[in-house]
Design an enzyme around this catalytic site. Structure first.
Site, mmCIF file in Angstrom:
data_model
loop_
_atom_site.group_PDB
_atom_site.id
_atom_site.type_symbol
_atom_site.label_atom_id
_atom_site.label_comp_id
_atom_site.label_asym_id
_atom_site.label_seq_id
_atom_site.Cartn_x
_atom_site.Cartn_y
_atom_site.Cartn_z
ATOM 1 N N ASP A 114 3.483 10.079 11.169
ATOM 2 C CA ASP A 114 2.703 8.839 11.192
ATOM 3 C C ASP A 114 2.399 8.467 12.637
ATOM 4 O O ASP A 114 3.144 8.827 13.551
ATOM 5 C CB ASP A 114 3.516 7.688 10.576
ATOM 6 N N ARG A 171 -4.432 13.577 9.611
ATOM 7 C CA ARG A 171 -4.668 12.474 8.673
ATOM 8 C C ARG A 171 -5.447 11.398 9.427
ATOM 9 O O ARG A 171 -4.929 10.788 10.367
ATOM 10 C CB ARG A 171 -3.328 11.917 8.188
ATOM 11 N N THR A 181 -8.336 6.790 3.674
ATOM 12 C CA THR A 181 -8.968 5.467 3.702
ATOM 13 C C THR A 181 -9.242 5.016 2.274
ATOM 14 O O THR A 181 -9.369 5.852 1.377
ATOM 15 C CB THR A 181 -10.287 5.486 4.500
HETATM 16 P P1 FDA Z 1 -10.369 -1.198 5.100
HETATM 17 O O1 FDA Z 1 -9.259 -1.970 5.715
HETATM 18 O O2 FDA Z 1 -11.749 -1.444 5.577
HETATM 19 O O3 FDA Z 1 -10.294 -1.409 3.536
HETATM 20 C C1 FDA Z 1 -11.238 -0.855 2.640
HETATM 21 C C2 FDA Z 1 -10.936 -1.404 1.245
HETATM 22 O O4 FDA Z 1 -9.662 -0.937 0.815
HETATM 23 C C3 FDA Z 1 -10.802 -2.915 1.223
HETATM 24 O O5 FDA Z 1 -12.054 -3.525 1.022
HETATM 25 C C4 FDA Z 1 -9.871 -3.117 0.041
HETATM 26 O O6 FDA Z 1 -10.554 -3.011 -1.178
HETATM 27 C C5 FDA Z 1 -8.933 -1.946 0.159
HETATM 28 N N1 FDA Z 1 -7.738 -2.256 0.967
HETATM 29 C C6 FDA Z 1 -7.442 -1.820 2.196
HETATM 30 N N2 FDA Z 1 -6.240 -2.265 2.603
HETATM 31 C C7 FDA Z 1 -5.768 -3.006 1.580
HETATM 32 C C8 FDA Z 1 -4.565 -3.749 1.382
HETATM 33 N N3 FDA Z 1 -3.616 -3.785 2.310
HETATM 34 N N4 FDA Z 1 -4.418 -4.395 0.222
HETATM 35 C C9 FDA Z 1 -5.354 -4.348 -0.753
HETATM 36 N N5 FDA Z 1 -6.524 -3.675 -0.616
HETATM 37 C C10 FDA Z 1 -6.710 -3.012 0.522
HETATM 38 N N6 FDA Z 1 -2.122 3.445 9.826
HETATM 39 C C11 FDA Z 1 -1.543 3.735 11.005
HETATM 40 O O7 FDA Z 1 -1.738 2.994 11.971
HETATM 41 N N7 FDA Z 1 -0.739 4.832 11.127
HETATM 42 C C12 FDA Z 1 -0.514 5.691 10.091
HETATM 43 O O8 FDA Z 1 0.192 6.681 10.261
HETATM 44 C C13 FDA Z 1 -1.129 5.389 8.845
HETATM 45 N N8 FDA Z 1 -0.935 6.194 7.756
HETATM 46 C C14 FDA Z 1 -1.691 5.975 6.615
HETATM 47 C C15 FDA Z 1 -1.620 6.882 5.558
HETATM 48 C C16 FDA Z 1 -2.468 6.736 4.482
HETATM 49 C C17 FDA Z 1 -2.404 7.727 3.354
HETATM 50 C C18 FDA Z 1 -3.413 5.667 4.439
HETATM 51 C C19 FDA Z 1 -4.387 5.507 3.304
HETATM 52 C C20 FDA Z 1 -3.428 4.741 5.448
HETATM 53 C C21 FDA Z 1 -2.566 4.860 6.531
HETATM 54 N N9 FDA Z 1 -2.569 3.946 7.563
HETATM 55 C C22 FDA Z 1 -1.940 4.248 8.748
HETATM 56 C C23 FDA Z 1 -3.200 2.606 7.368
HETATM 57 C C24 FDA Z 1 -4.607 2.567 7.871
HETATM 58 O O9 FDA Z 1 -4.612 2.619 9.278
HETATM 59 C C25 FDA Z 1 -5.312 1.251 7.446
HETATM 60 O O10 FDA Z 1 -4.622 0.179 7.990
HETATM 61 C C26 FDA Z 1 -5.405 1.065 5.950
HETATM 62 O O11 FDA Z 1 -5.650 2.269 5.289
HETATM 63 C C27 FDA Z 1 -6.554 0.079 5.611
HETATM 64 O O12 FDA Z 1 -7.767 0.595 6.048
HETATM 65 P P2 FDA Z 1 -8.859 1.277 5.098
HETATM 66 O O13 FDA Z 1 -9.225 2.562 5.682
HETATM 67 O O14 FDA Z 1 -8.379 1.340 3.723
HETATM 68 O O15 FDA Z 1 -10.144 0.368 5.273
#
Ligand code: FDA
Length: 312
Positions: A131, A181, A223
């Site tokens: 991570d 990732r 994501t």
């Molecule tokens: P965005 O935040 O724009 O969200 C897109 C949509 O997803 C939202 O409109 C909503 O519908 C849904 N959504 C997102 N977050 C949500 C929540 N908390 N609750 C409810 N709905 C939500 N970060 C990091 O700094 N280091 C790491 O090692 C990792 N590892 C990691 C592994 C995996 C498998 C994932 C999917 C994510 C991570 N992350 C991470 C977290 C990542 O950086 C990020 O904070 C979250 O994935 C939220 O961003 P999105 O890409 O989903 O987009």
């Protein structure tokens, strides 16, 4: 003050964070994002996910350990997770955080422990993902990753698109041909270090995804953003990329609708399954991402009488 600032301010109040940590699992709201406090619960959740055609990535929650003994205990717990994944024939791997493995105490300890975990994983035919934590750890995390990856090709790492430096980091990592990732980034970072604007982060995500898809990497598209998922799907179709050359990843409990859609379209999907007693910081990062999430926590606290002055 924005909603996020308000949440951060509330969390800085020890009474609030103490109450949340104490009541989170009991009153159920922590289960929204965390599989449970024990490995057994995480394995049960993984088996349910596997039955629905998902791979899993198990993470034992914990960060910034204070002593070497704790770091070694964390490493042991990761090895046990690997054994259990293999024993139960779960299609899964593990994610590790280097500050859980003593990175604050020195990079050599983190290299030694992460290397030991990678060696065990390789023996069991499994893989490990590192991570990415807050930006003070980015450089050293990449250093540790490079040292471990030179010996073990079953290790990948996360790269955060909100960081201005990430494109250069990908260039640096190219010679190792690693699994990357790709995530947006979950920590609070200053403007000189990270893009603050969602549109800029999303643009950088698409740019770095292109680099992963066109370069010598194994892309893990992590994501829940439907537009970026769409973009990735189009790029994958155009490139006619075989399903063993990439995967999507999402977090336990988030956007199950999108998870189902990807599986219905036969895309490989891995779910990150966190568990453990140290769930509070992870849970808070999920809360801050979506201020609407705080509503269900506030409702649970209200149901427990927190606002009526009842302390647990
Ligand atoms: P965005 O935040 O724009 O969200 C897109 C949509 O997803 C939202 O409109 C909503 O519908 C849904 N959504 C997102 N977050 C949500 C929540 N908390 N609750 C409810 N709905 C939500 N970060 C990091 O700094 N280091 C790491 O090692 C990792 N590892 C990691 C592994 C995996 C498998 C994932 C999917 C994510 C991570 N992350 C991470 C977290 C990542 O950086 C990020 O904070 C979250 O994935 C939220 O961003 P999105 O890409 O989903 O987009």
């Amino acid at each position: 003050m924005g909603v996020q600032d308000l949440v951060y301010w509330l969390l800085s109040k020890p009474a609030v964070s103490r109450t949340l940590s104490r009541t989170g699992m009991r009153s159920g709201f922590a289960h929204r994002f965390v599989a449970g406090e024990t490995l057994e619960e995480a394995l049960a959740a993984s088996q349910r996910l596997a039955a629905g055609g998902r791979r899993v990535c198990l993470n034992h929650l914990g960060e910034n350990v204070a002593g070497e003994e704790q770091a070694r205990a964390a490493a042991e717990s990761y090895v046990e997770m690997l054994r259990q994944i293999r024993q139960r024939s779960i299609d899964g791997n593990i994610a590790i955080k280097l500050t859980h493995l003593g990175l604050d105490l020195g990079r050599d300890l983190a290299i030694q422990l992460a290397g030991g975990i990678a060696a065990q994983a390789r023996e069991l035919g499994l893989s490990v993902e590192i991570d990415m934590e807050s930006s003070e750890y980015t450089s050293v995390t990449i250093d540790v990753f490079e040292a471990v990856r030179r010996k073990f090709d079953n290790v990948g790492m996360a790269i955060q698109c909100y960081l201005r430096r990430s494109e250069d980091d990908l260039k640096r990592l190219e010679p190792l041909h690693p699994k990357i990732r790709l995530v947006k980034g979950a920590y609070r970072e200053p403007p000189n270090v990270a893009f603050q604007d969602k549109a800029e982060v999303d643009q950088n995500y698409a740019r770095l995804l292109d680099r992963l898809l066109d370069g010598p990497f194994f892309p893990a598209i992590a994501t829940h953003d439907p537009q970026l998922v769409d973009y990735a799907e189009r790029r994958i179709a155009n490139k006619k990329l075989a399903p063993d050359r990439y995967e999507f990843q999402m977090l336990f409990g988030i956007r199950r609708d999108l998870q189902n859609k990807l599986r219905a379209e036969d895309h490989p999907l891995r779910i990150y399954v966190p568990f453990g007693t140290e769930w509070f910081p992870y849970f808070m990062r999920r809360l801050v991402e979506r201020p609407a999430n705080t509503l269900f926590v506030l409702r649970s606290l209200a149901a427990e009488g927190f606002f009526a002055g009842k302390r647990h």
